[in-house]
Scaffold this active site. Structure first.
Site, PDB file in Angstrom:
ATOM      1  N   TYR A 146       0.802  -1.227   0.000  1.00  0.00           N
ATOM      2  CA  TYR A 146       0.000   0.000   0.000  1.00  0.00           C
ATOM      3  C   TYR A 146       0.832   1.273   0.000  1.00  0.00           C
ATOM      4  O   TYR A 146       0.304   2.345  -0.271  1.00  0.00           O
ATOM      5  CB  TYR A 146      -0.939   0.007   1.216  1.00  0.00           C
ATOM      6  CG  TYR A 146      -2.218  -0.761   1.002  1.00  0.00           C
ATOM      7  CD1 TYR A 146      -2.190  -2.105   0.679  1.00  0.00           C
ATOM      8  CD2 TYR A 146      -3.452  -0.138   1.125  1.00  0.00           C
ATOM      9  CE1 TYR A 146      -3.366  -2.818   0.503  1.00  0.00           C
ATOM     10  CE2 TYR A 146      -4.631  -0.840   0.941  1.00  0.00           C
ATOM     11  CZ  TYR A 146      -4.576  -2.180   0.633  1.00  0.00           C
ATOM     12  OH  TYR A 146      -5.742  -2.874   0.454  1.00  0.00           O
ATOM     13  N   ASP A 232      -0.690 -18.290   1.202  1.00  0.00           N
ATOM     14  CA  ASP A 232      -1.667 -19.110   0.472  1.00  0.00           C
ATOM     15  C   ASP A 232      -2.176 -20.243   1.372  1.00  0.00           C
ATOM     16  O   ASP A 232      -3.382 -20.494   1.472  1.00  0.00           O
ATOM     17  CB  ASP A 232      -1.078 -19.654  -0.855  1.00  0.00           C
ATOM     18  CG  ASP A 232       0.330 -20.226  -0.712  1.00  0.00           C
ATOM     19  OD1 ASP A 232       0.916 -20.154   0.399  1.00  0.00           O
ATOM     20  OD2 ASP A 232       0.862 -20.755  -1.712  1.00  0.00           O
ATOM     21  N   ASP A 256      -5.395  -7.114   4.521  1.00  0.00           N
ATOM     22  CA  ASP A 256      -6.670  -6.657   3.944  1.00  0.00           C
ATOM     23  C   ASP A 256      -7.473  -7.859   3.449  1.00  0.00           C
ATOM     24  O   ASP A 256      -8.644  -8.033   3.780  1.00  0.00           O
ATOM     25  CB  ASP A 256      -6.367  -5.697   2.783  1.00  0.00           C
ATOM     26  CG  ASP A 256      -7.633  -5.172   2.129  1.00  0.00           C
ATOM     27  OD1 ASP A 256      -8.585  -4.849   2.867  1.00  0.00           O
ATOM     28  OD2 ASP A 256      -7.680  -5.102   0.881  1.00  0.00           O
ATOM     29  N   ASP A 260     -11.014 -10.051   5.363  1.00  0.00           N
ATOM     30  CA  ASP A 260     -12.341 -10.250   4.757  1.00  0.00           C
ATOM     31  C   ASP A 260     -12.653 -11.749   4.661  1.00  0.00           C
ATOM     32  O   ASP A 260     -13.797 -12.170   4.844  1.00  0.00           O
ATOM     33  CB  ASP A 260     -12.420  -9.616   3.362  1.00  0.00           C
ATOM     34  CG  ASP A 260     -12.795  -8.126   3.403  1.00  0.00           C
ATOM     35  OD1 ASP A 260     -12.461  -7.455   4.396  1.00  0.00           O
ATOM     36  OD2 ASP A 260     -13.423  -7.634   2.437  1.00  0.00           O
TER      37      ASP A 260
HETATM   38  C1  IPM Z   1      -9.940  -1.780   4.468  1.00  0.00           C
HETATM   39  C2  IPM Z   1     -10.304  -1.256   3.102  1.00  0.00           C
HETATM   40  C3  IPM Z   1      -9.264  -0.249   2.653  1.00  0.00           C
HETATM   41  C4  IPM Z   1      -7.943  -0.972   2.470  1.00  0.00           C
HETATM   42  C5  IPM Z   1      -9.556   0.501   1.349  1.00  0.00           C
HETATM   43  C6  IPM Z   1     -10.909   1.000   1.237  1.00  0.00           C
HETATM   44  C7  IPM Z   1      -8.565   1.621   1.192  1.00  0.00           C
HETATM   45  O1  IPM Z   1     -10.473  -2.291   2.192  1.00  0.00           O
HETATM   46  O2  IPM Z   1      -9.820  -0.974   5.402  1.00  0.00           O
HETATM   47  O3  IPM Z   1      -9.814  -2.991   4.614  1.00  0.00           O
HETATM   48  O4  IPM Z   1      -7.717  -1.595   1.434  1.00  0.00           O
HETATM   49  O5  IPM Z   1      -7.144  -0.893   3.375  1.00  0.00           O
HETATM   50 MN    MN Z   2     -10.439  -4.235   3.085  1.00  0.00          MN
END
Ligand code: IPM
Ligand code: MN
Ligand code: NAD
Length: 363
Positions: A146, A232, A256, A260
């Site tokens: 990032y 992975d 990130d 999720d």
């Molecule tokens: C998160 C989001 C952010 C990231 C984006 C929206 C910049 O996905 O906070 O997980 O990728 O860090």
């Molecule tokens: Mn995210």
């Protein structure tokens, strides 16, 4: 020895950033819960709003107003809703209304703490029982892939982004992860306090440095088990044997994605809170985005935002209020007052979740 309790600061200066899409309805829900939980302690809450996100960018050409970071630093706690609208983009093709770079780097909140917990009464796609999924992802928040944000190289034919891992940046996040492990009770499977380094050091030098620094820091925490899993294999293990994990530490982009994935195992994105923690200011937000297709329709699950509020309160010294909120959320799911549908939304709407949590708050 007498148990000396310090009195939490009152009034609590709370800065809220409602954000875009479902952000305003989620933040409204969490503020109602914070106010009720604090009132029970005699703590007043002084709420100020700081605009930010894609809507603000559309109006002003910037995603934050001038002086925003200084104003945010004055708050005792910052509660942020999700931001971003997929059609608000810059000429380079990336989204314009996001705040990760501005807030995480601007406030130097280097540790992104993402607890993944399966709660009793929540229907999930997993075969595991509540309590068997309970780990925290510690995502490095200020470098990694990032750091190329707004940079990189691009022309018509090709584009490149570069990942940066520094020794200092890795040291501070790995130390944070081990200190965090000391506050927990270990992995659900065996009760062993464990920090897992997730990387791709089999392929990339940047990750090899991350792992080398992890091993050096781990040596000064003999009370905590340290191990490694390639990213992975980690994605696979988090689905088939999540109960092995206690604390996982990883580079920004990996964190990130895997957070999720973790949310998908515990009832969806709307269940998962986070804290962006620094040595100065810290801010708290759900791990998910602004879900624009369901915005303003009473369809979103505000649990992620309410649990983020609990993390904020604990971080700012309001432990009792934080515990009350977490207990109210857990009981509301456990007794069936809140039901989340397979699509991720609450059966009786966003506002019914707020109402259930308010009803379950213990005085
Ligand atoms: C998160 C989001 C952010 C990231 C984006 C929206 C910049 O996905 O906070 O997980 O990728 O860090
Ligand atoms: Mn995210
Ligand atoms: P998203 O997380 O907004 O949505 C993914 C899926 O999950 C959608 O189906 C959505 O409806 C659902 N969902 C998310 N949160 C939910 C909730 N609380 N209750 C019920 N369902 C929920 O991800 P996306 O669609 O990829 O991104 C939408 C926007 O959000 C983009 O602009 C993206 O850049 C932004 N974003 C912002 C943040 C943040 O501010 N921290 C984080 C991630 C994405």
């Amino acid at each position: 020895m007498p148990n000396i309790e310090t009195q939490p600061i009152s009034p609590l200066r709370l800065s809220i950033m409602p954000g875009d899409g479902i952000g305003p309805e989620l933040v409204a829900s969490a503020v109602a819960v914070i106010e009720a939980a604090c009132a029970a302690d005699g703590t007043a809450v002084d709420v100020t709003e700081e605009p930010g996100g894609a809507g603000v960018y559309r109006e002003t050409g910037e995603a934050l107003l001038p002086g925003a970071l200084d104003r945010l630093r004055q708050a005792h706690g910052i509660l942020k809703g999700p931001v971003g609208l997929p059609d608000v983009r810059k000429p380079d093709g990336t989204e314009a209304g996001l705040l990760g770079g501005l807030l995480r780097i601007g406030l130097d909140t280097f540790a992104n703490v993402r607890p993944i917990r399966m709660l009793r009464g929540v229907d999930t796609v997993m075969k595991f029982e509540p309590g068997q999924i309970d780990y925290t992802i510690i995502r490095e928040n200020t470098e990694g892939l990032y750091l190329s944000r707004g940079g990189g190289v691009r022309n018509y034919h090709a584009a490149s982004d570069q990942m940066l891992i520094t020794r200092a940046g890795t040291e501070r996040i790995v130390k944070f992860a081990f200190e965090h492990a000391r506050t927990r009770n270990g992995a659900p499977r065996d009760g062993v306090r464990r920090v897992t380094c997730v990387d791709k050091s089999n392929v990339l030098r940047s990750f090899a440095l991350f792992r080398e620094v992890f091993d050096e820091v781990a040596a000064s925490y003999p009370d905590i088990e340290a191990n490694h899993v390639y990213a992975d294999a980690a994605a696979h293990a988090l689905v088939v044997e999540p109960d092995r994990f206690d604390v996982l530490v990883m580079e920004n982009f990996l964190g990130d994605i895997l957070s999720d994935l973790g949310a998908g195992t515990v009832g969806g994105l709307g269940m998962c809170p986070s804290g962006n923690i620094g040595h100065g200011a810290s801010y708290f937000e759900p791990i998910h985005g602004s879900a624009p297709t369901i915005a303003g329709r009473n369809l979103a699950n505000p649990t992620s935002q309410i649990l983020s509020a609990a993390l904020l309160l604990r971080h700012s010294g309001h432990d009792r209020a934080a515990m009350r909120i977490e207990a109210a959320v857990e009981e509301s799911f456990a007794d069936g007052s809140i039901v989340i549908l397979p699509a991720g939304g609450p059966e009786k709407g966003t506002e019914s979740v707020t109402a259930a949590v308010l009803e379950h708050l213990q005085p």
